[in-house]
Design a protein around this motif. Structure first.
Motif, PDB file in Angstrom:
ATOM      1  N   THR A   5     -14.981   4.649   7.911  1.00 45.31           N
ATOM      2  CA  THR A   5     -15.573   3.973   8.943  1.00 45.31           C
ATOM      3  C   THR A   5     -15.907   2.487   8.532  1.00 45.31           C
ATOM      4  OG1 THR A   5     -16.655   5.887   9.802  1.00 45.31           O
ATOM      5  CG2 THR A   5     -17.294   3.894  10.565  1.00 45.31           C
ATOM      6  N   GLY A   6     -15.182   1.517   9.266  1.00 43.19           N
ATOM      7  CA  GLY A   6     -15.365   0.068   9.053  1.00 43.19           C
ATOM      8  C   GLY A   6     -14.533  -0.696   8.078  1.00 43.19           C
ATOM      9  N   LEU A   7     -13.468   0.366   7.623  1.00 40.16           N
ATOM     10  CA  LEU A   7     -12.832  -0.344   6.546  1.00 40.16           C
ATOM     11  C   LEU A   7     -11.720  -1.300   7.542  1.00 40.16           C
ATOM     12  CD1 LEU A   7     -11.115   2.671   4.624  1.00 40.16           C
ATOM     13  CD2 LEU A   7     -12.652   0.731   3.726  1.00 40.16           C
ATOM     14  N   GLN A   8     -11.634  -2.585   6.640  1.00 45.60           N
ATOM     15  CA  GLN A   8     -10.715  -3.613   7.454  1.00 45.60           C
ATOM     16  C   GLN A   8      -9.434  -3.369   6.691  1.00 45.60           C
ATOM     17  OE1 GLN A   8     -13.063  -7.345   6.988  1.00 45.60           O
ATOM     18  NE2 GLN A   8     -14.548  -6.499   8.110  1.00 45.60           N
ATOM     19  N   HIS A   9      -9.323  -3.279   5.323  1.00 50.73           N
ATOM     20  CA  HIS A   9      -8.119  -3.232   4.649  1.00 50.73           C
ATOM     21  C   HIS A   9      -7.641  -1.785   4.012  1.00 50.73           C
ATOM     22  CE1 HIS A   9      -8.511  -7.629   5.522  1.00 50.73           C
ATOM     23  NE2 HIS A   9      -9.634  -7.524   4.880  1.00 50.73           N
ATOM     24  N   ILE A  10      -6.557  -1.314   4.265  1.00 52.68           N
ATOM     25  CA  ILE A  10      -6.219  -0.085   3.544  1.00 52.68           C
ATOM     26  C   ILE A  10      -5.055  -0.106   2.930  1.00 52.68           C
ATOM     27  CG2 ILE A  10      -5.867   2.450   3.907  1.00 52.68           C
ATOM     28  CD1 ILE A  10      -7.587   2.365   6.204  1.00 52.68           C
ATOM     29  N   ARG A  11      -4.867  -0.009   1.562  1.00 45.53           N
ATOM     30  CA  ARG A  11      -3.681   0.303   1.034  1.00 45.53           C
ATOM     31  C   ARG A  11      -3.490   1.550   0.296  1.00 45.53           C
ATOM     32  NH1 ARG A  11       0.399  -3.400  -2.308  1.00 45.53           N
ATOM     33  NH2 ARG A  11       1.247  -1.905  -3.419  1.00 45.53           N
ATOM     34  N   LEU A  12      -2.466   2.532   0.735  1.00 44.22           N
ATOM     35  CA  LEU A  12      -2.033   3.673  -0.059  1.00 44.22           C
ATOM     36  C   LEU A  12      -1.034   3.584  -0.577  1.00 44.22           C
ATOM     37  CD1 LEU A  12      -3.361   5.832   3.000  1.00 44.22           C
ATOM     38  CD2 LEU A  12      -4.684   5.357   1.014  1.00 44.22           C
ATOM     39  N   ASP A  13      -0.824   3.830  -1.913  1.00 48.25           N
ATOM     40  CA  ASP A  13       0.320   3.870  -2.780  1.00 48.25           C
ATOM     41  C   ASP A  13       0.771   5.294  -2.873  1.00 48.25           C
ATOM     42  OD1 ASP A  13      -0.090   1.268  -2.662  1.00 48.25           O
ATOM     43  OD2 ASP A  13       0.838   0.833  -4.636  1.00 48.25           O
ATOM     44  N   MET A  14       1.850   5.826  -2.685  1.00 50.17           N
ATOM     45  CA  MET A  14       2.206   7.224  -2.923  1.00 50.17           C
ATOM     46  C   MET A  14       3.496   7.696  -3.539  1.00 50.17           C
ATOM     47  SD  MET A  14       1.942   8.040   1.001  1.00 50.17           S
ATOM     48  CE  MET A  14       0.908   7.061   1.586  1.00 50.17           C
ATOM     49  N   LEU A  15       3.459   8.765  -4.154  1.00 48.99           N
ATOM     50  CA  LEU A  15       4.877   9.199  -4.521  1.00 48.99           C
ATOM     51  C   LEU A  15       5.502  10.043  -3.758  1.00 48.99           C
ATOM     52  CD1 LEU A  15       4.726   9.791  -8.491  1.00 48.99           C
ATOM     53  CD2 LEU A  15       6.119   8.165  -7.382  1.00 48.99           C
ATOM     54  N   HIS A  16       4.737  10.922  -2.915  1.00 52.80           N
ATOM     55  CA  HIS A  16       5.207  12.179  -2.272  1.00 52.80           C
ATOM     56  C   HIS A  16       4.733  11.707  -0.636  1.00 52.80           C
ATOM     57  CE1 HIS A  16       5.736  14.253  -5.812  1.00 52.80           C
ATOM     58  NE2 HIS A  16       4.507  13.869  -6.288  1.00 52.80           N
ATOM     59  N   VAL A  17       5.971  11.800  -0.263  1.00 53.06           N
ATOM     60  CA  VAL A  17       5.655  11.414   1.487  1.00 53.06           C
ATOM     61  C   VAL A  17       6.072  12.583   2.594  1.00 53.06           C
ATOM     62  CG1 VAL A  17       5.603   9.055   1.013  1.00 53.06           C
ATOM     63  CG2 VAL A  17       7.793  10.212   1.313  1.00 53.06           C
ATOM     64  N   GLU A  18       6.073  13.870   1.941  1.00 56.13           N
ATOM     65  CA  GLU A  18       6.622  14.711   2.848  1.00 56.13           C
ATOM     66  C   GLU A  18       5.726  14.959   4.146  1.00 56.13           C
ATOM     67  OE1 GLU A  18       6.052  14.881  -0.367  1.00 56.13           O
ATOM     68  OE2 GLU A  18       7.646  16.091  -1.431  1.00 56.13           O
ATOM     69  N   PHE A  19       4.659  14.486   4.185  1.00 50.78           N
ATOM     70  CA  PHE A  19       3.538  14.811   5.190  1.00 50.78           C
ATOM     71  C   PHE A  19       4.047  13.572   6.140  1.00 50.78           C
ATOM     72  CE2 PHE A  19       0.820  10.992   4.652  1.00 50.78           C
ATOM     73  CZ  PHE A  19       0.992  10.683   3.253  1.00 50.78           C
ATOM     74  N   LEU A  20       4.919  12.766   5.962  1.00 51.39           N
ATOM     75  CA  LEU A  20       5.377  11.858   6.983  1.00 51.39           C
ATOM     76  C   LEU A  20       6.750  12.264   7.560  1.00 51.39           C
ATOM     77  CD1 LEU A  20       4.308   8.504   5.461  1.00 51.39           C
ATOM     78  CD2 LEU A  20       3.268   9.497   7.123  1.00 51.39           C
ATOM     79  N   ALA A  21       7.216  13.211   7.189  1.00 48.62           N
ATOM     80  CA  ALA A  21       8.709  13.503   7.561  1.00 48.62           C
ATOM     81  C   ALA A  21       8.902  13.779   8.930  1.00 48.62           C
ATOM     82  CB  ALA A  21       9.009  14.968   6.822  1.00 48.62           C
TER      83      ALA A  21
END
Lengths: 169, 464
Positions: free
Chosen positions: B281-297
């Motif tokens: 809540t209230g975040l203005q900037h988010i950066r997620l670095d990841m190796l596994h992206v199956e959940f985005l398939a």
């Protein structure tokens, strides 16, 4: 007016400098000025740049002429951490190396800030920072033309805080 | 003589990444003292770095603890020792000025040494690099070369046995440390709460993995870079666990941040809880670095946990970075992916609208073009895009189509790294080596965009 037509700029010390319109457009301040002025009334008249000395303006225009084909890129964008500049392109490295005089370097930095030339401003800031690296406080003051206005008490407090910032395990 | 205005001094100081330089700068005069104060004290890092050396630890090398351009205080610490270190740091009043908190304490994760053995096993089946072999091998039948390869393979096969004693000893230490970590989890929670109560200026949290060289800890090991071992098994990185610990402490102290960056993010370990909702809540900037992206398939169901958390950041989010593929090699995994798996409503994946979102950065992904466009076009204030290592998997909807569909609010975009599109076969696999390479300068001026090359990046701005 065509981009390759020449305009005359007049510096604070009344020195006149010729520049292509395309190079002048690298300076957002002058570009905007030219857009709002009535071309017929100003054609052939020198454009006053009264905040900048002739010596500095000459170097700024030299830089703008070289970069006149470049797209003007904002070096600081909202919401994004600035990209860390680690080196300059070869031509620009030579450009700054040839300046030699640190006072002229500071003048160019101020001029690029006033004239709104983001890339030249970023480069000159980088070069000044590089020059400050490894310098003592006294050497920094001399380079930046600054007088010490800290009281002995203020200096003592800063030294105490700084002790915490020294690298430790 | 000319001097520089304050706004330029701030920028000059940002190019002084050494603590020593900043200390000298603070003593120049009052104005410089104020300007250099911020970078000196605004960053605090609790890091596991140098835990792979036995004490006394060598002094930190500038640039090793913090990336170029960052200065501040790094305190080397093990996870289990956080309560002690927090007490020590709180004894210094300067913590109240911390704006950025970087968290990567030494954390002894479970199954590390089993994963190390898996790494050794996998190496046995990797091709042998012949570059280092004797180029003078002139045996006609190549038997010398074959023998050399066999020697390397034999060396690999016998490595687990050669290193068995060291691995067992290391495993015993890890087991002890892991038990200690579990016992102290509540104490760590309490310590972080104490810390966040005082950090009134905190704006940004960055969570990184503890990266170490196991062969420094155990010189008998041939090589043991932790990042290679961690990559052997999905979900082994502890950073998402750290994220939840920090979220709990922020929630307990009602402290909110604006900027969150997580390395080695593993989505499946994340929970939708009052604490994680508070964090987003209230975040203005988010950066997620990841190796596994199956959940985005494309074929995966919507990943509801992240959908709910992104909804918490919906009114405030200004920049979003989703970076996949890891550092090596940075190329995307196989299959089409869709951002709408984490950024949409049910039932038809209507994109979430972020009214303040101006910047989107994507990297290391194979993306289906239509959902990507739907997401981008739903953002009313989107101004800039940055992409690297992005392949578009939708047949007949490559880069020119994507660019054509950019919302009118986009002022500029930047690309870098390999880019691809247009699968070679419509029914072929969605993998980068089955797609056509796309060169950004192939975009014709009729697209309405003008390209400019700088180093390895290409910038585009609208042709006015």
């Amino acid at each position: 007016m065509a981009d390759n037509s020449m305009v005359t700029l007049m510096a604070a010390d009344h020195i006149e400098i010729q520049a292509t319109l395309q190079a002048v457009k690298q300076c957002a301040t002058l570009g905007t000025m030219l857009e709002v002025l009535d071309e017929q009334q100003t054609l052939g008249l020198p454009i006053p740049v009264l905040e900048v000395s002739g010596e500095a303006l000459k170097k700024v225009i030299e830089w703008c002429e070289y970069h006149r084909e470049d797209m003007v890129v904002e070096t600081e964008q909202p919401g994004v951490a600035a990209q860390i500049l680690t080196s300059l392109p070869q031509w620009d490295t030579e450009f700054f190396a040839n300046i030699g005089d640190k006072d002229l370097l500071i003048k160019i930095c101020n001029a690029s800030n006033f004239l709104e030339i983001p890339l030249l401003l970023q480069y000159s800031i980088f070069v000044i920072a590089q020059a400050l690296r490894g310098k003592s406080t006294e050497e920094m003051r001399a380079f930046l033309n600054i007088e010490n206005d800290l009281t002995p008490e203020e200096e003592q407090k800063i030294r105490e805080d700084n002790a915490w910032a020294m690298p430790q395990n | 003589m000319d001097s520089l205005p304050p706004e330029l001094l701030v920028r000059i100081v940002s190019f002084l990444p050494s603590t020593a330089d900043l200390i000298s700068t603070r003593l120049v005069n009052r104005r410089y003292a104020a300007i250099a104060f911020r970078p000196l004290f605004e960053l605090l890092r609790f890091s596991g770095q140098r835990q792979d050396h036995h004490p006394p630890w060598p002094p930190p090398t500038p640039g090793r603890e913090l990336s170029e351009g960052q200065v501040g205080r790094t305190r080397t610490v093990e996870f289990v020792k956080l309560p002690e270190v927090v007490d020590e740091v709180l004894g210094l009043s300067l913590v109240q000025f911390t704006k950025t908190f970087i968290f990567d304490p030494a954390y002894y994760r479970e199954r590390f040494w089993q994963d190390y053995l898996t790494q050794l096993e996998n190496e046995m089946h990797e091709p042998v690099d012949e570059v280092g072999f004797n180029p003078d091998d002139d045996s006609e039948d190549g038997s010398e070369l074959e023998a050399a390869i066999e020697r390397v393979l034999e060396h690999r096969r016998t490595r687990p046995e050669r290193e068995a004693d060291i691995i067992n000893a290391a495993q015993a230490i890890w087991t002890e440390k892991i038990a200690e970590q579990k016992e102290n989890e509540e104490a760590v929670d309490a310590a972080l709460e104490k810390l966040f109560r005082v950090m009134a200026a905190l704006e940004k949290i960055e969570i990184k993995s503890w990266v170490f060289d196991g062969s420094v800890l155990y010189p008998g090991l041939e090589a043991c870079p932790s990042y290679l071992i961690d990559a052997q098994r999905r979900g082994s990185f502890p950073t998402t666990f750290f994220l939840e610990i920090l979220a709990r402490a922020l929630y307990a102290t009602d402290r909110k941040i604006k900027d969150l960056r997580v390395s080695e993010f593993f989505a499946e370990r994340l929970h939708d809880s009052p604490a994680t909702r508070h964090l987003f809540t209230g975040l203005q900037h988010i950066r997620l670095d990841m190796l596994h992206v199956e959940f985005l398939a494309d074929e995966a169901p919507r990943f509801q946990v992240l959908v709910e958390l992104f909804k918490c950041a919906q009114p405030t989010l200004q920049s979003l970075s989703i970076m996949a593929g890891g550092k090596w090699p940075g190329l995307p995994s196989r299959g089409g992916h869709s951002l709408l798996k984490i950024l949409s409503h049910e039932p038809d994946e209507t994109p979430l609208v972020f009214p303040e979102l101006e910047f989107v950065q994507l990297g290391g992904l194979i993306l289906s073009t239509p959902p990507l466009l739907r997401f981008l076009r739903a953002q009313p204030r989107l101004k800039r895009l940055e992409v690297s290592h992005i392949y578009l998997s939708t047949f007949d909807a490559g880069w020119p189509r994507l660019v054509e569909g950019f919302p009118a609010s986009v002022e500029g975009w930047k690309v870098s790294g390999p880019l691809g599109h247009e699968p070679v076969f419509a029914e072929g696999p969605a993998a980068y080596n089955w797609m056509m390479t796309w060169k950004p300068w192939q975009l014709p001026p009729t697209s309405g965009w003008k390209a400019m090359q700088r180093k390895a990046e290409t910038y585009f701005e609208r042709i006015s």
